[in-house]
Write a protein that holds these residues in place. Structure first.
Motif, PDB file in Angstrom:
ATOM      1  N   LYS A  45       0.847  -1.201   0.000  1.00  0.00           N
ATOM      2  CA  LYS A  45       0.000   0.000   0.000  1.00  0.00           C
ATOM      3  C   LYS A  45       0.876   1.242   0.000  1.00  0.00           C
ATOM      4  O   LYS A  45       1.855   1.328   0.742  1.00  0.00           O
ATOM      5  CB  LYS A  45      -0.899   0.001   1.227  1.00  0.00           C
ATOM      6  CG  LYS A  45      -1.990  -1.021   1.168  1.00  0.00           C
ATOM      7  CD  LYS A  45      -2.925  -0.855   2.346  1.00  0.00           C
ATOM      8  CE  LYS A  45      -4.071  -1.838   2.245  1.00  0.00           C
ATOM      9  NZ  LYS A  45      -5.012  -1.700   3.351  1.00  0.00           N
ATOM     10  N   GLY A  46       0.535   2.174  -0.845  1.00  0.00           N
ATOM     11  CA  GLY A  46       1.260   3.428  -0.906  1.00  0.00           C
ATOM     12  C   GLY A  46       2.494   3.405  -1.801  1.00  0.00           C
ATOM     13  O   GLY A  46       3.059   4.442  -2.093  1.00  0.00           O
ATOM     14  N   ALA A  47       2.923   2.240  -2.228  1.00  0.00           N
ATOM     15  CA  ALA A  47       4.098   2.155  -3.102  1.00  0.00           C
ATOM     16  C   ALA A  47       3.673   2.408  -4.543  1.00  0.00           C
ATOM     17  O   ALA A  47       2.585   2.037  -4.968  1.00  0.00           O
ATOM     18  CB  ALA A  47       4.750   0.778  -2.982  1.00  0.00           C
ATOM     19  N   LYS A  48       4.548   3.042  -5.290  1.00  0.00           N
ATOM     20  CA  LYS A  48       4.237   3.345  -6.679  1.00  0.00           C
ATOM     21  C   LYS A  48       4.393   2.127  -7.586  1.00  0.00           C
ATOM     22  O   LYS A  48       3.671   1.964  -8.546  1.00  0.00           O
ATOM     23  CB  LYS A  48       5.138   4.476  -7.188  1.00  0.00           C
ATOM     24  CG  LYS A  48       4.872   5.810  -6.522  1.00  0.00           C
ATOM     25  CD  LYS A  48       5.765   6.875  -7.077  1.00  0.00           C
ATOM     26  CE  LYS A  48       5.495   8.202  -6.379  1.00  0.00           C
ATOM     27  NZ  LYS A  48       6.371   9.262  -6.880  1.00  0.00           N
ATOM     28  N   GLU A  49       5.367   1.299  -7.270  1.00  0.00           N
ATOM     29  CA  GLU A  49       5.651   0.129  -8.100  1.00  0.00           C
ATOM     30  C   GLU A  49       5.682  -1.134  -7.241  1.00  0.00           C
ATOM     31  O   GLU A  49       5.955  -1.066  -6.040  1.00  0.00           O
ATOM     32  CB  GLU A  49       7.006   0.303  -8.791  1.00  0.00           C
ATOM     33  CG  GLU A  49       7.056   1.462  -9.758  1.00  0.00           C
ATOM     34  CD  GLU A  49       8.403   1.561 -10.442  1.00  0.00           C
ATOM     35  OE1 GLU A  49       9.247   0.681 -10.262  1.00  0.00           O
ATOM     36  OE2 GLU A  49       8.606   2.543 -11.172  1.00  0.00           O
TER      37      GLU A  49
END
Length: 64
Positions: A45-49
């Motif tokens: 969650k919250g990570a771009k990749e």
């Protein structure tokens, strides 16, 4: 008598070694013809990749 497929994929499980997987293939009547390693990604969650989590080894077996 059950007819076996000519080719089958065998994934190395978390609790076994490469040689254990090869023995399992042999006991089912297959010989290894290809080994591939595939990356395993997880999404946080919250990570771009996606993040690299590990890899899995897969053998392709050919009927003896």
């Amino acid at each position: 008598m059950e007819k076996k497929p000519k080719k089958k994929k065998f994934e190395v499980m978390d609790d076994e070694s490469l040689s254990d997987c090869l023995q399992r293939m042999d006991s089912e009547g297959y010989m290894p013809v290809r080994r591939t390693e595939e990356p395993v990604f997880i999404e946080r969650k919250g990570a771009k990749e996606p993040e690299l989590y590990g890899r899995k080894t897969v053998f392709e077996g050919k009927l003896k």
